[in-house]
Design a protein around this motif. Sequence first.
Motif, PDB file in Angstrom:
ATOM      1  N   THR A 197       7.586   6.033   1.831  1.00  0.00           N
ATOM      2  CA  THR A 197       8.713   6.060   2.757  1.00  0.00           C
ATOM      3  C   THR A 197       8.255   6.622   4.095  1.00  0.00           C
ATOM      4  OG1 THR A 197      10.178   6.473   0.888  1.00  0.00           O
ATOM      5  CG2 THR A 197      11.064   6.905   3.077  1.00  0.00           C
ATOM      6  N   ARG A 226       1.837  -0.397  -0.791  1.00  0.00           N
ATOM      7  CA  ARG A 226       3.238  -0.140  -0.431  1.00  0.00           C
ATOM      8  C   ARG A 226       3.326   0.557   0.935  1.00  0.00           C
ATOM      9  NH1 ARG A 226       3.466   1.449  -5.821  1.00  0.00           N
ATOM     10  NH2 ARG A 226       3.700   3.633  -5.270  1.00  0.00           N
ATOM     11  N   SER A 268       5.100  -1.027   4.129  1.00  0.00           N
ATOM     12  CA  SER A 268       6.198  -0.269   4.726  1.00  0.00           C
ATOM     13  C   SER A 268       6.036  -0.226   6.250  1.00  0.00           C
ATOM     14  CB  SER A 268       6.220   1.137   4.130  1.00  0.00           C
ATOM     15  OG  SER A 268       7.197   1.930   4.715  1.00  0.00           O
TER      16      SER A 268
END
Length: 169
Positions: free
Chosen positions: A69, A114, A118
């Motif tokens: 994130t 990932r 992102s």
Amino acid sequence: MNRWFLLATCFLFFGSCLFTGCAKKKIVRPPEPIQQVVEKPAEEPSLRGKEYRKVPKLETVYFDYDDATLRSDARNILAKNAKWLKENSDVEIIVEGHCDERGTTDYNIALGDRRAKSVRSYLTKLGIKGNRIATISYGEEKPADFGHDESSWSKNRRAEMLGRIPEKK
């Protein structure tokens, strides 16, 4: 008489079972899957035969442990990177996803992927065309710091952007 009665009863019972048979099972089919319209992401450029190098204007973003994130500081950096990329529309970039040494090799490759995706996704939301951004994951294979403590690990949990500036003709 009892014998004949018993025999007749058995004959009627088995005969009725033979002619009526078992109840038919109702075939239940699962409902048809709902077709979802998914927007196909822009294709990534090919990495084959292209040299990417560090571009001083493209800053590295960092991630928390075991996370892909984007933090607020990373989003601010990516906004600056996007501004530079808009001003230099002929530049293609590759986003490299990296991890610290903790975790298995396979897990870290997936986590690095990932992280890179992102960053790519966020840059496309900021207006950079997806066909200018390729991604690759190195997992833990290319550490920025070779130490074995949190200070080193925090430097290795990153996504770096390298650029390919085409030659002027």
